[in-house]
Write a protein that holds these residues in place. Structure first.
Motif, mmCIF file in Angstrom:
data_model
loop_
_atom_site.group_PDB
_atom_site.id
_atom_site.type_symbol
_atom_site.label_atom_id
_atom_site.label_comp_id
_atom_site.label_asym_id
_atom_site.label_seq_id
_atom_site.Cartn_x
_atom_site.Cartn_y
_atom_site.Cartn_z
ATOM 1 N N VAL A 26 0.952 -1.558 0.145
ATOM 2 C CA VAL A 26 0.231 0.472 -0.089
ATOM 3 C C VAL A 26 1.032 0.978 0.021
ATOM 4 O O VAL A 26 0.880 2.243 -0.754
ATOM 5 C CB VAL A 26 -1.581 -0.584 1.208
ATOM 6 N N GLY A 27 1.510 1.139 0.957
ATOM 7 C CA GLY A 27 3.059 2.129 0.931
ATOM 8 C C GLY A 27 3.641 2.657 -0.960
ATOM 9 O O GLY A 27 3.467 3.528 -1.300
ATOM 10 N N VAL A 28 3.689 1.261 -1.349
ATOM 11 C CA VAL A 28 4.567 1.619 -2.246
ATOM 12 C C VAL A 28 3.568 2.196 -3.449
ATOM 13 O O VAL A 28 3.886 3.134 -4.176
ATOM 14 C CB VAL A 28 5.321 0.229 -2.514
ATOM 15 N N ALA A 29 2.363 1.898 -3.963
ATOM 16 C CA ALA A 29 0.925 1.818 -4.390
ATOM 17 C C ALA A 29 1.375 3.398 -4.292
ATOM 18 O O ALA A 29 0.991 3.949 -5.462
ATOM 19 C CB ALA A 29 0.212 1.205 -4.201
ATOM 20 N N SER A 30 0.666 4.126 -2.970
ATOM 21 C CA SER A 30 0.163 5.553 -2.885
ATOM 22 C C SER A 30 1.697 6.213 -2.882
ATOM 23 O O SER A 30 1.832 7.533 -3.521
ATOM 24 C CB SER A 30 0.129 5.465 -1.659
ATOM 25 N N GLY A 31 2.690 5.991 -3.001
ATOM 26 C CA GLY A 31 3.701 6.529 -3.361
ATOM 27 C C GLY A 31 4.362 7.073 -4.708
ATOM 28 O O GLY A 31 4.341 8.010 -5.474
ATOM 29 N N VAL A 32 3.813 6.006 -5.294
ATOM 30 C CA VAL A 32 3.396 6.148 -6.983
ATOM 31 C C VAL A 32 2.570 7.220 -7.394
ATOM 32 O O VAL A 32 2.886 8.009 -8.127
ATOM 33 C CB VAL A 32 3.584 4.764 -7.816
ATOM 34 N N LEU A 33 1.976 6.462 -7.271
ATOM 35 C CA LEU A 33 0.470 7.698 -7.196
ATOM 36 C C LEU A 33 0.972 9.229 -6.805
ATOM 37 O O LEU A 33 0.135 9.999 -7.950
ATOM 38 C CB LEU A 33 -1.155 7.162 -6.305
ATOM 39 N N LEU A 34 0.947 9.656 -5.788
ATOM 40 C CA LEU A 34 1.323 10.754 -5.600
ATOM 41 C C LEU A 34 2.719 11.390 -6.372
ATOM 42 O O LEU A 34 2.361 12.355 -6.881
ATOM 43 C CB LEU A 34 1.869 10.676 -4.087
ATOM 44 N N ILE A 35 3.561 10.684 -7.081
ATOM 45 C CA ILE A 35 4.494 10.991 -7.790
ATOM 46 C C ILE A 35 4.140 11.536 -9.198
ATOM 47 O O ILE A 35 4.219 12.385 -9.851
ATOM 48 C CB ILE A 35 5.796 10.298 -7.672
ATOM 49 N N ILE A 36 2.854 10.369 -9.709
ATOM 50 C CA ILE A 36 2.580 10.564 -10.780
ATOM 51 C C ILE A 36 1.892 12.112 -10.610
ATOM 52 O O ILE A 36 1.120 12.522 -12.085
ATOM 53 C CB ILE A 36 1.641 8.865 -11.291
ATOM 54 N N SER A 37 1.132 12.086 -10.070
ATOM 55 C CA SER A 37 -0.322 13.036 -9.858
ATOM 56 C C SER A 37 0.633 14.591 -9.111
ATOM 57 O O SER A 37 0.663 15.342 -10.164
ATOM 58 C CB SER A 37 -1.279 12.875 -8.787
ATOM 59 N N GLY A 38 1.770 14.301 -8.695
ATOM 60 C CA GLY A 38 2.716 15.107 -9.220
ATOM 61 C C GLY A 38 3.201 16.505 -10.064
ATOM 62 O O GLY A 38 3.369 17.259 -10.515
ATOM 63 N N ALA A 39 3.848 14.844 -10.955
ATOM 64 C CA ALA A 39 4.042 14.646 -12.109
ATOM 65 C C ALA A 39 3.620 15.994 -13.475
ATOM 66 O O ALA A 39 4.137 16.688 -13.802
ATOM 67 C CB ALA A 39 4.770 14.121 -13.229
ATOM 68 N N LYS A 40 1.743 15.514 -13.386
ATOM 69 C CA LYS A 40 0.759 16.057 -13.985
ATOM 70 C C LYS A 40 0.607 17.400 -13.782
ATOM 71 O O LYS A 40 0.353 17.984 -14.207
ATOM 72 C CB LYS A 40 -0.668 15.726 -13.729
#
Length: 50
Positions: A26-40
């Motif tokens: 769950v931590g890795v998945a949420s980290g990836v989602l945060l990175i993607i949304s920040g890049a957008k």
């Protein structure tokens, strides 16, 4: 009495390992989602007009 203690410790250890794996995923998945949304957000900031 000692056998009961060993069984309890074994069950507790297995539960801790399973819970640790779930938290890690769950931590890795949420980290990836945060990175993607920040890049957008960074990519789209030039399109904002005030």
């Amino acid at each position: 009495m000692e056998e009961r203690t060993y069984k309890t410790m074994g069950g507790s250890g297995a539960l801790n390992i399973a819970l640790g794996v779930v938290v890690l995923v769950v931590g890795v998945a949420s980290g990836v989602l945060l990175i993607i949304s920040g890049a957008k957000l960074l990519a789209g900031r030039s399109k904002i007009l005030f």
